[in-house]
Design a protein around this motif. Structure first.
Motif, PDB file in Angstrom:
ATOM      1  N   LEU A  74      -1.532  12.131  15.578  1.00 30.26           N
ATOM      2  CA  LEU A  74      -2.913  11.676  15.521  1.00 30.26           C
ATOM      3  C   LEU A  74      -3.848  12.870  15.429  1.00 30.26           C
ATOM      4  CD1 LEU A  74      -2.808   8.874  18.245  1.00 30.26           C
ATOM      5  CD2 LEU A  74      -2.771   8.603  15.770  1.00 30.26           C
TER       6      LEU A  74
ATOM      7  N   TYR B 254       0.813  -1.210   0.000  1.00 21.78           N
ATOM      8  CA  TYR B 254       0.000   0.000   0.000  1.00 21.78           C
ATOM      9  C   TYR B 254       0.844   1.256   0.000  1.00 21.78           C
ATOM     10  CZ  TYR B 254      -4.204  -2.532   0.186  1.00 21.78           C
ATOM     11  OH  TYR B 254      -5.240  -3.345  -0.150  1.00 21.78           O
TER      12      TYR B 254
ATOM     13  N   ARG C 136       5.504  -4.199  19.623  1.00 24.57           N
ATOM     14  CA  ARG C 136       4.919  -3.695  18.380  1.00 24.57           C
ATOM     15  C   ARG C 136       5.411  -2.271  18.102  1.00 24.57           C
ATOM     16  NH1 ARG C 136      -1.478  -3.289  18.096  1.00 24.57           N
ATOM     17  NH2 ARG C 136      -1.025  -1.520  19.442  1.00 24.57           N
TER      18      ARG C 136
ATOM     19  N   ILE D 221       3.905  -5.013   8.196  1.00 19.40           N
ATOM     20  CA  ILE D 221       3.054  -5.289   7.029  1.00 19.40           C
ATOM     21  C   ILE D 221       2.753  -3.972   6.317  1.00 19.40           C
ATOM     22  CG2 ILE D 221       0.715  -5.952   6.343  1.00 19.40           C
ATOM     23  CD1 ILE D 221       0.822  -8.170   8.413  1.00 19.40           C
ATOM     24  N   TYR D 222       2.380  -2.968   7.122  1.00 13.89           N
ATOM     25  CA  TYR D 222       2.055  -1.672   6.516  1.00 13.89           C
ATOM     26  C   TYR D 222       3.293  -1.002   5.929  1.00 13.89           C
ATOM     27  CZ  TYR D 222      -2.527  -2.161   8.604  1.00 13.89           C
ATOM     28  OH  TYR D 222      -3.769  -2.616   8.933  1.00 13.89           O
TER      29      TYR D 222
ATOM     30  N   GLU E 128      -2.090  13.146   4.017  1.00 13.58           N
ATOM     31  CA  GLU E 128      -2.574  12.042   4.842  1.00 13.58           C
ATOM     32  C   GLU E 128      -1.703  10.790   4.690  1.00 13.58           C
ATOM     33  OE1 GLU E 128      -6.773  11.065   4.275  1.00 13.58           O
ATOM     34  OE2 GLU E 128      -6.358   9.206   5.338  1.00 13.58           O
ATOM     35  N   LEU E 129      -1.367  10.481   3.424  1.00  9.65           N
ATOM     36  CA  LEU E 129      -0.574   9.274   3.177  1.00  9.65           C
ATOM     37  C   LEU E 129       0.811   9.397   3.823  1.00  9.65           C
ATOM     38  CD1 LEU E 129      -0.467   6.537   1.695  1.00  9.65           C
ATOM     39  CD2 LEU E 129       0.534   7.747  -0.251  1.00  9.65           C
TER      40      LEU E 129
ATOM     41  N   SER F 161       0.605   8.917   7.552  1.00 11.52           N
ATOM     42  CA  SER F 161       0.505   7.525   7.986  1.00 11.52           C
ATOM     43  C   SER F 161       1.861   6.839   7.855  1.00 11.52           C
ATOM     44  CB  SER F 161      -0.579   6.780   7.196  1.00 11.52           C
ATOM     45  OG  SER F 161      -0.252   6.730   5.830  1.00 11.52           O
ATOM     46  N   ARG F 162       2.618   7.243   6.850  1.00  9.84           N
ATOM     47  CA  ARG F 162       3.945   6.660   6.669  1.00  9.84           C
ATOM     48  C   ARG F 162       4.878   7.075   7.811  1.00  9.84           C
ATOM     49  NH1 ARG F 162       6.106   7.441   0.771  1.00  9.84           N
ATOM     50  NH2 ARG F 162       4.059   6.567   0.362  1.00  9.84           N
TER      51      ARG F 162
ATOM     52  N   ARG G 192       3.918   7.998  10.861  1.00  5.68           N
ATOM     53  CA  ARG G 192       3.467   7.288  12.057  1.00  5.68           C
ATOM     54  C   ARG G 192       4.015   5.875  12.061  1.00  5.68           C
ATOM     55  NH1 ARG G 192      -1.737   9.847  11.536  1.00  5.68           N
ATOM     56  NH2 ARG G 192      -2.503   8.088  10.316  1.00  5.68           N
ATOM     57  N   ASN G 193       4.010   5.271  10.875  1.00  5.87           N
ATOM     58  CA  ASN G 193       4.455   3.892  10.765  1.00  5.87           C
ATOM     59  C   ASN G 193       5.943   3.738  11.058  1.00  5.87           C
ATOM     60  OD1 ASN G 193       5.180   1.597   8.222  1.00  5.87           O
ATOM     61  ND2 ASN G 193       3.978   1.079  10.019  1.00  5.87           N
TER      62      ASN G 193
ATOM     63  N   PHE H 238       3.761   3.605  19.063  1.00  7.58           N
ATOM     64  CA  PHE H 238       2.779   3.946  20.097  1.00  7.58           C
ATOM     65  C   PHE H 238       2.621   2.839  21.124  1.00  7.58           C
ATOM     66  CE2 PHE H 238       1.238   6.800  16.770  1.00  7.58           C
ATOM     67  CZ  PHE H 238       0.913   7.925  17.507  1.00  7.58           C
TER      68      PHE H 238
ATOM     69  N   LEU I 147       2.248  -6.401  12.449  1.00  9.75           N
ATOM     70  CA  LEU I 147       1.331  -5.495  11.739  1.00  9.75           C
ATOM     71  C   LEU I 147       1.992  -4.216  11.200  1.00  9.75           C
ATOM     72  CD1 LEU I 147      -1.573  -5.760  10.929  1.00  9.75           C
ATOM     73  CD2 LEU I 147      -2.216  -4.515  12.991  1.00  9.75           C
ATOM     74  N   PRO I 148       2.773  -3.480  12.027  1.00  8.55           N
ATOM     75  CA  PRO I 148       3.388  -2.260  11.471  1.00  8.55           C
ATOM     76  C   PRO I 148       4.331  -2.568  10.308  1.00  8.55           C
ATOM     77  CG  PRO I 148       3.671  -2.366  13.854  1.00  8.55           C
ATOM     78  CD  PRO I 148       3.108  -3.678  13.430  1.00  8.55           C
TER      79      PRO I 148
END
Lengths: 269, 407
Positions: free
Chosen positions: A85, A3, A185, A140-141, A105-106, A109-110, A112-113, A118, A137-138
């Motif tokens: 956030l 993504y 995580r 994966i993103y 926005e994208l 999120s990148r 944050r990732n 967090f 999960l992080p």
């Protein structure tokens, strides 16, 4: 397909630099966080609530900072803004020398990732998903391939002492164990900043000690940790305590005894 | 995030609420199965009509005196009508300059008779006609020969019999050719046997005995000025309507009347059947539409469930966003879940539809249309995408801070 698009390569240390292509963060002296005159105003119906009235704060790499304040002091708002956030009403915020005001926005999120890990008060693990999958999960993103994802997740779980609970579901673990998985995580992407919001708020004192020992270890390993709390004994783990009241910074002091206390914490079980 | 990750996450999500997921799948299943089955039923009944058209031959027109509609066996000619079909009419209809689209005209006189051969006896409809009748009505010879023009001219007492007479009058293995059958007091020599023709709308097409119409007039019906009916054969199936117009024009001028006031009825079999075929098609479309509505309702079910799911998992969405899930990943996750529901429903629906179409439904043998399977399946999946998009987009648009605060 990832993504992140355009075949973006998996997370590499050299990529932990600003998206604008500036030099890798490790070689810089720039602060992790630089806030300048941040204000935040909420609208609750007819009433305007000023949660932050002009906060300026600089956090350097490798610091362990506790932000303290009573409820309603604005510390949660500050944490949401630091964690990308929420966006401030006014003022500027540089994260790793990047002005986040310019990010869409994208890109947010990148960031944050990759730059922020967090840890929440209520653990916030994904239900019905094993500890290992939660930690993965992080990654994966971030578009990390499954083999590397697994290796890194296992390493992160080992760091928090949860290797033996790897395949357990969140509802099969105690609060302290869940929180340690949540910390794993948070650190798995190797972020610039670990942001913990009342991480011990839902834990008994023994579990709190376990979790705080993990943070102390992370600090000792050179990570930047920002901890939000209202408990003085939790704040004592930090080397620097920032007190917030009524949307303003009340005090900002370095705790000399924290550095003294660290070796004993490091040896804690 | 790869598709494998996405599908794994979607399956976990669906698995968490098994009953809810399976009920939603059921909605799509019913829709898909209904489309396939109902279209198959409609198709089956159209195909039955098509077969009937083939059986009857598509290029004939039957002309009867008004007041006698249909092809049933007639009684002996008690015509009360002033206008009748005469040999003069036949001659005009056969004239290629006046009626270029008419190939043959076969006059028909029918009589119900009892046929006797040795000790056996059976009732039969005797058709007095000309040699062209067999071609027009698509009868084939199984053995022997057909009635010739010479037989008609000579009023010859010869008969070509259908399969019913063969089975009812003769011992198995007997060759009927050359034997004599009596209709009433008159003996006719069997010169040919017709091949099996089956039945059409309850009418037994094998219950037939063909004799020269001159002989039928002489021996069976008594001399009459009128034929029971005329079988007009058009030059091809495309010229049937033209032939019909020519025939009605000629008959109208012969009887000094207009086409509208013609005392005859022209029955165009192929147009009757094609009307019925198009009725059937409408019927099929209607059935398909009803079924498609149930598919649509199934889609709304998906949307409903996905909205509930998104609301229930708002917090999870917040967590995912906080740890860096981009909008597209959340959208993909919930869209995959919705499509998974419709995909499962589609697969199960196709299976059930195919199983169901093996049975007779309301007297019709369903004929599955392969396109209906493909269409129903892809429409189901498209419905999943369409109705899943709004809830998924709603999830993806949540602000992380709001989603995290959600209790």
């Amino acid at each position: 397909m990832t993504y992140l698009g355009n075949g973006q390569a998996p997370l590499l240390p050299s990529e932990l630099s600003a998206p604008d292509g500036s030099a890798p963060a490790e070689q810089r002296t720039a602060p992790v966080i630089a806030l300048r005159q941040i204000t935040k105003t909420y609208r609750l119906g007819e009433v305007e609530v000023q949660a932050l009235r002009g906060v300026s704060l600089v956090i350097e790499r490798g610091e362990f900072v506790a932000i303290m304040g009573a409820s309603g002091s604005g510390k949660s708002t500050l944490m949401n803004i630091i964690g990308l956030l929420d966006i401030p009403s006014h003022g500027r915020y540089w994260l790793d020398d990047v002005d986040v005001r310019n990010l869409d926005e994208l890109a947010l999120s990148r960031v944050r990732n990759r730059k922020i890990g967090f840890v929440f008060q209520s653990f916030n693990l994904i239900p019905r998903t094993t500890a290992l999958a939660n930690v993965e999960l992080p990654l994966i993103y971030a578009g990390v391939k499954s083999k590397e994802r697994r290796q890194r997740s296992e390493a992160a779980l080992e760091q928090v002492g949860m290797t033996d609970r790897m395949h357990h579901l969140p509802n099969e673990m105690s609060g302290g164990q869940q929180q340690r998985v949540a910390v794993a995580r948070a650190i798995v992407t190797n972020p610039s900043l670990i942001l913990a919001d009342e991480p011990t708020g839902n834990l008994d004192s023994r579990s709190s000690e376990d979790v705080m020992a993990v943070f102390a270890d992370l600090y000792a390993a050179g990570r930047t940790v920002v901890l939000i709390t209202h408990e003085a004994d939790i704040a004592q783990y930090a080397e620097r305590v920032v007190r917030v009241r009524d949307g303003l910074i009340l005090s900002d002091e370095r705790m000399v005894d924290a550095t003294l206390a660290r070796p004993s914490l490091g040896s804690a079980p | 995030m790869t598709w494998a990750d996405n599908i794994g996450a979607a399956l976990r999500g669906l698995n968490a609420n098994k009953l809810r997921s399976s009920l939603t799948v059921l909605g799509i299943l019913i829709g898909v199965a209904a489309v396939i089955l109902l279209v198959a039923v409609g198709n089956g009944s159209s195909q039955a009509v098509q077969n009937k058209i083939k059986l009857l031959g598509t290029n004939t027109i039957t002309i009867v005196n008004r007041g006698r509609f249909g092809r049933g066996p007639s009684t002996t000619g008690t015509q009360t009508q002033a206008s009748t079909i005469t040999a003069a009419d036949v001659a005009q209809l056969e004239d290629p300059t006046q009626a270029p689209d008419i190939l043959t005209v076969s006059p028909v006189i029918t009589a119900s008779e009892t046929a006797d051969y040795q000790a056996a006896s059976t009732s039969v409809t005797v058709t007095g006609t000309t040699p062209t009748y067999m071609g027009a009505e698509d009868y084939q010879l199984e053995a022997g020969q057909q009635i010739t023009s010479a037989d008609v001219t000579n009023h010859a007492l010869v008969v070509v019999i259908g399969q019913d007479l063969v089975t009812n009058l003769y011992e198995p293995g007997t060759n009927p050719i050359g034997t004599d059958i009596s209709f009433g007091a008159t003996q006719f020599q069997v010169v040919g046997v017709l091949a099996n023709k089956g039945s059409s709308s309850g009418e037994d097409l094998n219950d037939v005995a063909l004799v020269p119409y001159t002989a039928a007039e002489d021996q069976l019906t008594g001399y009459a000025t009128s034929f029971t009916e005329l079988i007009v054969q058009a030059t091809s199936s495309k010229t049937v309507n033209a032939a019909e117009n020519e025939a009605s024009d000629i008959l109208a001028s012969d009887n000094h009347t207009s086409v509208a006031d013609l005392p005859f009825t022209l029955i165009n079999e192929s147009s009757l059947l094609s009307t019925s075929a198009s009725t059937n098609e409408t019927f099929t479309v209607l059935l398909g539409a009803v079924a498609a509505i149930s598919l649509l309702v199934g889609g709304i079910g998906i949307m409903n469930i996905m909205l509930v799911t998104v609301t229930e998992r708002t917090r999870e969405i917040g967590i995912r966003k906080a740890i860096g899930a981009p909008r597209g990943a959340i959208l993909g996750q919930f869209l995959t879940e919705a499509v998974m529901l419709s995909l499962l429903g589609g697969i199960a629906g196709v299976t059930i539809g195919l199983i169901g179409s093996r049975f007779r439904i309301v007297g019709v043998k369903p004929v599955v249309a392969p396109t209906s399977i493909i269409e129903a399946f892809f429409v189901a999946v498209a419905i999943g995408v369409f109705f899943g998009f709004y809830p998924a987009n709603r999830a993806a648009s949540l602000r992380p801070i709001d989603a995290l605060r959600h209790e």
